[in-house]
Design a protein around this motif. Structure first.
Motif, mmCIF file in Angstrom:
data_model
loop_
_atom_site.group_PDB
_atom_site.id
_atom_site.type_symbol
_atom_site.label_atom_id
_atom_site.label_comp_id
_atom_site.label_asym_id
_atom_site.label_seq_id
_atom_site.Cartn_x
_atom_site.Cartn_y
_atom_site.Cartn_z
ATOM 1 N N SER A 123 0.827 -1.210 0.000
ATOM 2 C CA SER A 123 0.000 0.000 0.000
ATOM 3 C C SER A 123 0.860 1.258 0.000
ATOM 4 O O SER A 123 0.528 2.245 -0.664
ATOM 5 C CB SER A 123 -0.935 -0.001 1.207
ATOM 6 O OG SER A 123 -0.190 -0.104 2.412
ATOM 7 N N LYS A 124 1.969 1.242 0.722
ATOM 8 C CA LYS A 124 2.866 2.401 0.746
ATOM 9 C C LYS A 124 3.551 2.581 -0.606
ATOM 10 O O LYS A 124 3.765 3.708 -1.059
ATOM 11 C CB LYS A 124 3.892 2.261 1.857
ATOM 12 C CG LYS A 124 3.253 2.297 3.219
ATOM 13 C CD LYS A 124 4.193 2.823 4.242
ATOM 14 C CE LYS A 124 3.505 2.745 5.585
ATOM 15 N NZ LYS A 124 3.410 3.962 6.273
ATOM 16 N N LEU A 125 3.891 1.480 -1.260
ATOM 17 C CA LEU A 125 4.489 1.554 -2.596
ATOM 18 C C LEU A 125 3.491 2.165 -3.572
ATOM 19 O O LEU A 125 3.844 3.028 -4.373
ATOM 20 C CB LEU A 125 4.922 0.166 -3.068
ATOM 21 C CG LEU A 125 5.503 0.101 -4.473
ATOM 22 C CD1 LEU A 125 6.807 0.888 -4.570
ATOM 23 C CD2 LEU A 125 5.726 -1.344 -4.891
ATOM 24 N N LYS A 126 2.248 1.727 -3.487
ATOM 25 C CA LYS A 126 1.210 2.257 -4.383
ATOM 26 C C LYS A 126 1.020 3.757 -4.162
ATOM 27 O O LYS A 126 0.929 4.523 -5.117
ATOM 28 C CB LYS A 126 -0.101 1.506 -4.174
ATOM 29 C CG LYS A 126 -1.144 1.818 -5.221
ATOM 30 C CD LYS A 126 -2.238 0.781 -5.182
ATOM 31 C CE LYS A 126 -3.153 0.885 -6.352
ATOM 32 N NZ LYS A 126 -2.769 0.069 -7.475
ATOM 33 N N LYS A 127 0.993 4.183 -2.893
ATOM 34 C CA LYS A 127 0.853 5.607 -2.592
ATOM 35 C C LYS A 127 2.049 6.395 -3.115
ATOM 36 O O LYS A 127 1.898 7.492 -3.666
ATOM 37 C CB LYS A 127 0.725 5.823 -1.079
ATOM 38 C CG LYS A 127 -0.631 5.445 -0.540
ATOM 39 C CD LYS A 127 -0.682 5.658 0.961
ATOM 40 C CE LYS A 127 -1.984 5.102 1.522
ATOM 41 N NZ LYS A 127 -2.011 5.174 2.988
ATOM 42 N N ALA A 128 3.256 5.844 -2.967
ATOM 43 C CA ALA A 128 4.460 6.525 -3.440
ATOM 44 C C ALA A 128 4.438 6.645 -4.964
ATOM 45 O O ALA A 128 4.816 7.680 -5.517
ATOM 46 C CB ALA A 128 5.701 5.758 -2.993
ATOM 47 N N GLU A 129 3.995 5.617 -5.649
ATOM 48 C CA GLU A 129 3.923 5.655 -7.106
ATOM 49 C C GLU A 129 2.878 6.669 -7.571
ATOM 50 O O GLU A 129 3.097 7.369 -8.553
ATOM 51 C CB GLU A 129 3.609 4.260 -7.671
ATOM 52 C CG GLU A 129 4.750 3.284 -7.537
ATOM 53 C CD GLU A 129 6.026 3.733 -8.241
ATOM 54 O OE1 GLU A 129 5.942 4.241 -9.373
ATOM 55 O OE2 GLU A 129 7.104 3.559 -7.651
ATOM 56 N N ARG A 130 1.763 6.744 -6.865
ATOM 57 C CA ARG A 130 0.725 7.727 -7.225
ATOM 58 C C ARG A 130 1.232 9.142 -6.993
ATOM 59 O O ARG A 130 0.957 10.054 -7.770
ATOM 60 C CB ARG A 130 -0.538 7.487 -6.426
ATOM 61 C CG ARG A 130 -1.336 6.320 -6.936
ATOM 62 C CD ARG A 130 -2.645 6.199 -6.217
ATOM 63 N NE ARG A 130 -3.421 5.091 -6.751
ATOM 64 C CZ ARG A 130 -4.463 4.564 -6.161
ATOM 65 N NH1 ARG A 130 -4.867 5.041 -5.002
ATOM 66 N NH2 ARG A 130 -5.106 3.570 -6.715
ATOM 67 N N ALA A 131 1.998 9.339 -5.924
ATOM 68 C CA ALA A 131 2.549 10.660 -5.631
ATOM 69 C C ALA A 131 3.568 11.069 -6.693
ATOM 70 O O ALA A 131 3.648 12.249 -7.074
ATOM 71 C CB ALA A 131 3.207 10.667 -4.254
ATOM 72 N N LYS A 132 4.337 10.113 -7.194
ATOM 73 C CA LYS A 132 5.313 10.391 -8.263
ATOM 74 C C LYS A 132 4.615 10.804 -9.543
ATOM 75 O O LYS A 132 5.108 11.639 -10.282
ATOM 76 C CB LYS A 132 6.139 9.129 -8.558
ATOM 77 C CG LYS A 132 7.437 9.051 -7.827
ATOM 78 C CD LYS A 132 8.309 8.018 -8.482
ATOM 79 C CE LYS A 132 8.592 6.873 -7.557
ATOM 80 N NZ LYS A 132 9.424 5.845 -8.161
ATOM 81 N N ALA A 133 3.469 10.189 -9.801
ATOM 82 C CA ALA A 133 2.746 10.441 -11.059
ATOM 83 C C ALA A 133 2.106 11.825 -11.102
ATOM 84 O O ALA A 133 1.853 12.347 -12.180
ATOM 85 C CB ALA A 133 1.674 9.373 -11.265
#
Length: 75
Positions: A64-74
């Motif tokens: 879940s933290k990886l997904k949030k980090a990827e969304r923040a990068k996008a």
């Protein structure tokens, strides 16, 4: 066969398969193609807790933290 695989790769067949499934799950999470619950089933996991535990052990981050980090990068 399993002894030869372990001798050559340094990992058991189970560990190699688990690693491949986790890498596939990480790639799917990073590409944001599906929710985590769908990703874990597509990668052959049946239990969310087991998947989360193994993912964190292997990559050092919760899915879940990886997904949030990827969304923040996008954004």
């Amino acid at each position: 066969i399993q002894k030869n695989i372990k001798r050559i790769c340094g990992q058991s067949l189970f560990q190699l398969i688990l690693e491949a499934r986790l890498k596939k799950a990480k790639a799917m999470i990073e590409s944001d193609t599906a929710p985590i619950s769908e990703v874990l089933y597509k990668c052959g996991f049946n239990n969310h807790n087991h998947f989360t535990k193994k993912f964190k052990e292997h990559f050092g981050i919760l899915p879940s933290k990886l997904k949030k980090a990827e969304r923040a990068k996008a954004t």
